[in-house]
Motif scaffolding. Structure first.
Motif, mmCIF file in Angstrom:
data_model
loop_
_atom_site.group_PDB
_atom_site.id
_atom_site.type_symbol
_atom_site.label_atom_id
_atom_site.label_comp_id
_atom_site.label_asym_id
_atom_site.label_seq_id
_atom_site.Cartn_x
_atom_site.Cartn_y
_atom_site.Cartn_z
ATOM 1 N N ASN A 71 0.550 -1.227 -0.245
ATOM 2 C CA ASN A 71 0.216 -0.111 0.059
ATOM 3 C C ASN A 71 0.807 1.315 0.165
ATOM 4 O OD1 ASN A 71 -2.665 -1.089 0.056
ATOM 5 N ND2 ASN A 71 -1.413 -2.036 2.081
ATOM 6 N N SER A 72 2.163 1.385 -0.285
ATOM 7 C CA SER A 72 3.503 2.731 0.310
ATOM 8 C C SER A 72 4.444 2.220 -0.205
ATOM 9 C CB SER A 72 3.449 3.038 1.155
ATOM 10 O OG SER A 72 4.087 1.805 2.577
ATOM 11 N N LEU A 73 5.115 2.880 -0.629
ATOM 12 C CA LEU A 73 6.710 3.052 -1.082
ATOM 13 C C LEU A 73 7.533 2.915 0.304
ATOM 14 C CD1 LEU A 73 6.864 4.402 -4.938
ATOM 15 C CD2 LEU A 73 6.156 1.504 -3.797
ATOM 16 N N LEU A 74 8.582 2.780 0.296
ATOM 17 C CA LEU A 74 9.289 3.147 2.092
ATOM 18 C C LEU A 74 10.939 3.256 1.147
ATOM 19 C CD1 LEU A 74 9.038 3.613 4.838
ATOM 20 C CD2 LEU A 74 10.237 1.623 5.017
ATOM 21 N N TRP A 75 10.729 4.924 0.996
ATOM 22 C CA TRP A 75 12.023 5.648 0.535
ATOM 23 C C TRP A 75 13.107 6.006 1.492
ATOM 24 C CZ3 TRP A 75 13.213 8.234 -4.476
ATOM 25 C CH2 TRP A 75 14.289 9.046 -3.931
ATOM 26 N N ASN A 94 7.674 17.396 7.998
ATOM 27 C CA ASN A 94 7.091 18.340 8.512
ATOM 28 C C ASN A 94 5.338 18.098 7.170
ATOM 29 O OD1 ASN A 94 7.344 20.260 10.351
ATOM 30 N ND2 ASN A 94 8.025 21.469 9.797
ATOM 31 N N GLU A 95 6.803 17.492 5.985
ATOM 32 C CA GLU A 95 6.124 17.048 4.693
ATOM 33 C C GLU A 95 5.166 16.254 4.784
ATOM 34 O OE1 GLU A 95 7.468 18.471 0.698
ATOM 35 O OE2 GLU A 95 9.137 19.641 2.002
ATOM 36 N N PHE A 96 5.823 15.666 4.914
ATOM 37 C CA PHE A 96 5.559 13.584 5.056
ATOM 38 C C PHE A 96 5.102 12.822 6.823
ATOM 39 C CE2 PHE A 96 8.977 14.729 1.763
ATOM 40 C CZ PHE A 96 7.713 13.758 0.851
ATOM 41 N N ASP A 97 3.572 11.924 5.681
ATOM 42 C CA ASP A 97 3.396 11.457 7.519
ATOM 43 C C ASP A 97 3.938 10.888 8.366
ATOM 44 O OD1 ASP A 97 0.587 13.189 6.829
ATOM 45 O OD2 ASP A 97 0.065 10.776 5.828
ATOM 46 N N ALA A 108 14.276 7.013 6.783
ATOM 47 C CA ALA A 108 13.111 6.194 6.299
ATOM 48 C C ALA A 108 11.785 6.953 5.964
ATOM 49 C CB ALA A 108 12.690 4.923 6.328
ATOM 50 N N VAL A 109 10.759 7.167 5.056
ATOM 51 C CA VAL A 109 10.353 8.182 4.275
ATOM 52 C C VAL A 109 8.945 7.120 3.948
ATOM 53 C CG1 VAL A 109 8.835 10.403 3.452
ATOM 54 C CG2 VAL A 109 11.340 10.441 3.985
ATOM 55 N N ARG A 110 7.558 7.313 4.554
ATOM 56 C CA ARG A 110 6.398 6.425 3.280
ATOM 57 C C ARG A 110 5.845 7.293 2.932
ATOM 58 N NH1 ARG A 110 5.677 1.251 5.040
ATOM 59 N NH2 ARG A 110 6.331 1.861 7.083
ATOM 60 N N LEU A 111 5.675 7.083 1.554
ATOM 61 C CA LEU A 111 5.724 7.485 -0.023
ATOM 62 C C LEU A 111 4.021 6.818 -0.045
ATOM 63 C CD1 LEU A 111 8.040 7.507 -1.802
ATOM 64 C CD2 LEU A 111 7.569 9.277 -0.417
ATOM 65 N N ASN A 112 3.102 7.873 0.328
ATOM 66 C CA ASN A 112 1.899 6.538 -0.264
ATOM 67 C C ASN A 112 0.790 7.337 -1.620
ATOM 68 O OD1 ASN A 112 1.261 5.694 3.003
ATOM 69 N ND2 ASN A 112 1.376 8.007 3.807
ATOM 70 N N ASN A 113 1.216 8.239 -2.206
ATOM 71 C CA ASN A 113 0.815 8.735 -3.529
ATOM 72 C C ASN A 113 1.414 9.759 -4.460
ATOM 73 O OD1 ASN A 113 0.638 11.306 -2.199
ATOM 74 N ND2 ASN A 113 -0.941 10.530 -0.997
ATOM 75 N N PHE A 114 1.489 9.888 -5.285
ATOM 76 C CA PHE A 114 2.248 10.318 -6.007
ATOM 77 C C PHE A 114 2.238 11.485 -5.784
ATOM 78 C CE2 PHE A 114 2.071 13.083 -9.898
ATOM 79 C CZ PHE A 114 2.575 12.985 -11.196
#
Length: 125
Positions: A71-75, A94-97, A108-114
Protein backbone atom coordinates in the motif's frame (compact mmCIF):
# COMPACT_ATOMS: atom_id res chain seq x y z
CA UNK A 1 21.64 6.12 -18.16
CA UNK A 2 21.91 2.84 -20.05
CA UNK A 3 18.71 1.01 -21.00
CA UNK A 4 17.49 -1.73 -18.70
CA UNK A 5 18.32 -5.28 -19.72
CA UNK A 6 15.71 -8.05 -19.81
CA UNK A 7 16.52 -9.22 -16.27
CA UNK A 8 16.14 -5.69 -14.90
CA UNK A 9 12.85 -5.20 -16.75
CA UNK A 10 11.51 -8.45 -15.30
CA UNK A 11 12.65 -7.41 -11.82
CA UNK A 12 11.02 -4.01 -12.22
CA UNK A 13 7.76 -5.69 -13.25
CA UNK A 14 7.96 -7.99 -10.20
CA UNK A 15 8.46 -4.95 -7.98
CA UNK A 16 5.49 -3.15 -9.52
CA UNK A 17 3.31 -6.24 -9.08
CA UNK A 18 4.02 -6.21 -5.33
CA UNK A 19 2.21 -2.86 -5.06
CA UNK A 20 -1.57 -3.29 -4.77
CA UNK A 21 -2.75 0.23 -3.96
CA UNK A 22 -3.58 2.37 -6.99
CA UNK A 23 -2.15 5.49 -5.36
CA UNK A 24 1.10 3.71 -4.47
CA UNK A 25 1.31 2.34 -8.03
CA UNK A 26 1.06 5.90 -9.33
CA UNK A 27 3.93 6.90 -7.02
CA UNK A 28 5.99 3.93 -8.27
CA UNK A 29 5.45 4.86 -11.93
CA UNK A 30 6.30 8.49 -11.23
CA UNK A 31 9.54 7.64 -9.41
CA UNK A 32 10.77 5.22 -12.08
CA UNK A 33 9.99 7.55 -14.97
CA UNK A 34 11.44 10.54 -13.11
CA UNK A 35 14.62 8.55 -12.43
CA UNK A 36 14.97 7.75 -16.13
CA UNK A 37 14.93 11.48 -16.89
CA UNK A 38 17.79 12.31 -14.50
CA UNK A 39 21.10 12.00 -16.40
CA UNK A 40 23.19 12.52 -13.25
CA UNK A 41 21.82 9.29 -11.78
CA UNK A 42 22.19 5.64 -12.58
CA UNK A 43 18.99 3.97 -11.37
CA UNK A 44 18.22 0.27 -11.30
CA UNK A 45 15.79 -2.19 -9.77
CA UNK A 46 17.45 -4.46 -7.25
CA UNK A 47 16.80 -7.36 -4.94
CA UNK A 48 18.59 -8.43 -1.77
CA UNK A 49 17.21 -11.69 -0.44
CA UNK A 50 13.43 -11.24 -0.33
CA UNK A 51 13.59 -7.42 -0.36
CA UNK A 52 12.93 -5.70 -3.67
CA UNK A 53 14.11 -2.13 -4.18
CA UNK A 54 14.81 0.55 -6.73
CA UNK A 55 18.25 2.11 -6.36
CA UNK A 56 19.53 5.58 -7.18
CA UNK A 57 23.29 5.91 -7.64
CA UNK A 58 24.79 9.39 -7.68
CA UNK A 59 28.49 9.75 -8.44
CA UNK A 60 28.75 5.96 -8.08
CA UNK A 61 27.31 6.04 -4.54
CA UNK A 62 24.02 4.37 -3.63
CA UNK A 63 22.36 7.47 -2.19
CA UNK A 64 18.62 6.78 -2.42
CA UNK A 65 16.28 3.83 -2.77
CA UNK A 66 12.67 2.90 -2.41
CA UNK A 67 11.10 -0.40 -1.41
CA UNK A 68 7.67 -1.26 -2.82
CA UNK A 69 5.05 -2.51 -0.37
CA UNK A 70 1.38 -3.44 -0.83
CA UNK A 71 0.00 0.00 0.00
CA UNK A 72 2.97 2.35 -0.04
CA UNK A 73 6.60 2.82 -0.96
CA UNK A 74 9.34 3.25 1.61
CA UNK A 75 11.90 5.82 0.42
CA UNK A 76 15.41 5.86 1.89
CA UNK A 77 17.97 8.62 2.13
CA UNK A 78 20.97 6.31 2.45
CA UNK A 79 24.17 6.72 4.44
CA UNK A 80 26.50 7.44 1.51
CA UNK A 81 24.40 10.56 0.92
CA UNK A 82 23.94 11.43 4.59
CA UNK A 83 27.69 11.12 5.23
CA UNK A 84 28.32 13.96 2.77
CA UNK A 85 25.16 16.09 2.65
CA UNK A 86 22.74 17.41 5.23
CA UNK A 87 19.12 16.38 4.81
CA UNK A 88 16.65 18.51 6.74
CA UNK A 89 14.73 15.90 8.72
CA UNK A 90 12.46 18.52 10.30
CA UNK A 91 11.39 19.64 6.83
CA UNK A 92 10.72 16.01 5.89
CA UNK A 93 8.66 15.50 9.04
CA UNK A 94 6.60 18.58 8.18
CA UNK A 95 5.93 17.33 4.64
CA UNK A 96 5.32 13.60 5.13
CA UNK A 97 3.12 11.53 7.43
CA UNK A 98 5.82 9.03 8.42
CA UNK A 99 9.55 9.78 8.69
CA UNK A 100 11.94 7.60 10.70
CA UNK A 101 15.62 7.27 11.36
CA UNK A 102 16.48 3.60 10.89
CA UNK A 103 18.79 1.47 13.01
CA UNK A 104 21.47 1.94 10.35
CA UNK A 105 21.11 5.73 10.63
CA UNK A 106 19.31 6.20 7.33
CA UNK A 107 16.15 8.28 6.88
CA UNK A 108 13.05 6.37 5.78
CA UNK A 109 10.00 8.20 4.42
CA UNK A 110 6.64 6.52 3.73
CA UNK A 111 5.25 7.50 0.31
CA UNK A 112 1.53 6.86 -0.10
CA UNK A 113 0.74 8.54 -3.40
CA UNK A 114 1.87 10.45 -6.48
CA UNK A 115 2.05 13.75 -4.57
CA UNK A 116 4.38 12.24 -1.95
CA UNK A 117 6.60 10.91 -4.74
CA UNK A 118 6.76 14.33 -6.38
CA UNK A 119 7.68 16.01 -3.09
CA UNK A 120 10.42 13.51 -2.18
CA UNK A 121 12.14 13.97 -5.54
CA UNK A 122 12.58 17.65 -4.72
CA UNK A 123 15.18 16.46 -2.18
CA UNK A 124 17.36 14.76 -4.80
CA UNK A 125 20.73 16.37 -5.46
Amino acid sequence: MRPYNKEEINLLMEEFDRVESGSARAAFIYLVTDAMARPAYSCRPGKHGHIYDFRYYYQEKWCYAFIPNKNSLLWYFRRPLLNEYAVDIVSLQNEFDEVKITGSKEIAVRLNNFEDAQRVTSYLL
